[in-house]
Write an enzyme that holds these catalytic residues in place. Structure first.
Site, mmCIF file in Angstrom:
data_model
loop_
_atom_site.group_PDB
_atom_site.id
_atom_site.type_symbol
_atom_site.label_atom_id
_atom_site.label_comp_id
_atom_site.label_asym_id
_atom_site.label_seq_id
_atom_site.Cartn_x
_atom_site.Cartn_y
_atom_site.Cartn_z
ATOM 1 N N GLN A 178 -4.680 -5.343 6.818
ATOM 2 C CA GLN A 178 -5.672 -6.253 6.227
ATOM 3 C C GLN A 178 -5.642 -7.651 6.853
ATOM 4 O OE1 GLN A 178 -7.999 -5.240 4.308
ATOM 5 N NE2 GLN A 178 -7.201 -3.266 3.656
ATOM 6 N N LYS A 226 -10.524 -0.598 10.534
ATOM 7 C CA LYS A 226 -10.707 -1.767 9.666
ATOM 8 C C LYS A 226 -11.068 -3.010 10.479
ATOM 9 C CE LYS A 226 -7.377 -0.144 6.250
ATOM 10 N NZ LYS A 226 -8.075 0.269 5.033
ATOM 11 N N CYS A 277 -4.656 2.533 -3.756
ATOM 12 C CA CYS A 277 -3.412 3.009 -3.110
ATOM 13 C C CYS A 277 -2.277 2.021 -3.297
ATOM 14 C CB CYS A 277 -3.619 3.285 -1.624
ATOM 15 S SG CYS A 277 -4.810 4.570 -1.298
ATOM 16 N N HIS A 332 0.865 -1.178 0.000
ATOM 17 C CA HIS A 332 0.000 0.000 0.000
ATOM 18 C C HIS A 332 0.906 1.235 0.000
ATOM 19 C CE1 HIS A 332 -2.837 2.918 1.833
ATOM 20 N NE2 HIS A 332 -3.801 2.113 1.436
ATOM 21 N N ASP A 354 2.890 -4.798 7.925
ATOM 22 C CA ASP A 354 1.690 -3.974 7.794
ATOM 23 C C ASP A 354 0.496 -4.912 7.933
ATOM 24 O OD1 ASP A 354 -0.577 -2.724 6.876
ATOM 25 O OD2 ASP A 354 0.343 -1.878 5.085
#
Ligand code: PMP
Length: 403
Positions: free
Chosen positions: A201, A224, A362, A121, A198
């Site tokens: 997600q 999220k 993104c 991202h 990261d």
């Protein structure tokens, strides 16, 4: 899981758009909030609100207790060793910027290298590019196969004596690929290099154990994972956070200030300048308790099956091209249909009440790798149903016939 009952916890799922029932398939961008999370926010504002830390009065102490209890909830949720390792931020983006700034300052000089992946991202690319401008660091990129898998041999070849950090997504927000971060971390550690994962997600969709992964840093966003906007987390091993300088200066992060010299607070407060979003942290903890009660394993299994069903149904559509076809991928499906522009498809689906995301998500370097400008992305939560997948498929068929 009783999805009908679960959906009752999310008032927004009952609304209509353009006179049609909302089919919300944009969960990778942000998830909807259960009533308990919104209630936690209003209840705290109505009955507890006071600034946290150092307050002698009752409300301040109560607000501080809720805020620090939230830190413990986060610690437990990702199985960190200590609450000293849980830094509250505004979200994944700020977590990564914090690290780029502090790690860059303490551990990187001109010519030092970091490794990122093709599928990152922008928030795990641009902070490192800003550091490159300031410090003259070098960014190396792990290449990817056509089906969306990072190439392990190529990854290994990127390490050299100047490598200082690996920064990689646990789950791709475009392809759904679940990267083998545990092995990737072991590889990096064999070269003496720490890893930032990261987790924007992954945290909403699977049980994450930062100790089992042996991650050095792990970032995620509250919004999220069914929590509020504006709050997120940077996990960092204590030995690393101890070494790193503060990110921002201000209240809360100091021990003693004089005009000559300032000493900094202990962990994790050293990284939390200013009034924290203590209402947000409590609401985030409420969200984590909510998904924990459903069970992360059950959530993962349900979403996996729903994604499998959606993939099967979508694949049957003429002209369908799905990007990211690794086995056991996360609950994200990016696609294009024939030569229909992704924006047109998304806009027409919207008129049918179906919320999907269109564009580059993104991840423009990934789009370049795939040789496309953008995709339509459907992303699922445990509150989505097969009927909603059917509505998506019927919607796409309808648009396809128009073109
Ligand atoms: N990384 C990934 C993989 C993401 O999907 C996102 C959000 N789309 C981010 C980072 C940035 O998260 P936020 O905007 O909440 O900071």
């Amino acid at each position: 899981m009783n999805i009908t009952k679960i959906r009752e916890d999310f008032p927004i799922l009952g609304r209509t758009v353009y006179g049609r029932p909302l089919v919300y398939l944009d969960n990778a961008a942000t998830t909807q909030k259960p009533r308990c999370v919104v209630d936690a926010i209003t209840e705290e504002y109505y009955s507890v609100n006071a600034n946290v830390h150092r307050g002698v009065h009752f409300l301040s102490q109560q607000a501080t207790e809720l805020h620090e209890a939230a830190r413990e909830t986060v610690r437990r949720f990702i199985n960190a060793r200590s609450t000293n390792e849980i830094v509250f931020t505004r979200g994944t983006t700020e977590s990564i910027n914090l690290l780029a700034s502090s790690f860059g300052e303490a551990c990187m000089t001109e010519g030092d290298e970091i490794i990122v992946s093709t599928m990152e991202h922008h928030s795990n690319i641009v902070p490192w590019q800003l550091l490159r401008e300031r410090r003259g660091i070098v960014i190396r990129v792990i290449p990817m196969s056509d089906d969306g898998r990072l190439l392990p041999d190529e990854y290994e070849r990127l390490f050299n004596e100047r490598t200082r950090l690996v920064c990689v997504a646990h789950v791709s927000n475009v392809l759904g690929t679940v990267n083998p971060v545990r092995q990737m971390i072991a590889t990096a550690h064999a070269h003496g290099v720490p890893v930032l994962v990261d987790g924007a997600q992954s945290v909403p969709h699977m049980a994450v154990d930062v100790q089992a992964l042996d991650a050095d840093f792990y970032a995620f966003s509250g919004h999220k994972v069914y929590g509020p906007t504006g709050v997120g987390v940077l996990y960092g091993k204590e030995k690393w956070l101890d070494r790193l300088p503060p990110y921002q200066g201000g209240g809360e992060m100091i021990q003693h200030v004089s005009f000559e010299r300032t000493t900094f607070n202990e962990l994790p407060y050293k990284f939390e300048a200013g009034t924290p979003d203590y209402i947000g942290t409590h609401a985030l903890a409420t969200a984590l308790d909510y998904v924990s009660a459903l069970g992360m394993k059950d959530i993962e299994a349900y979403e996996h099956e729903l994604t499998r069903y959606a993939t099967e149904r979508l694949q049957a559509i003429e002209g369908m091209r799905i990007f990211g076809t690794t086995p056991d991928k996360g609950s994200v499906i990016s696609f294009l249909v024939g030569d229909i522009h992704h924006f047109d498809l998304g806009t027409l689906l919207d008129r049918l009440g179906i919320a999907v995301r269109t564009g580059h998500h993104c991840a423009q370097p990934l789009m370049e790798r795939l040789g496309i400008e953008g995709t339509v992305r459907a992303s699922f939560s445990f509150y989505n149903t097969r009927e909603e997948v059917d509505a998506l498929v019927a919607g796409i068929e309808r648009v396809r016939k128009m073109f």
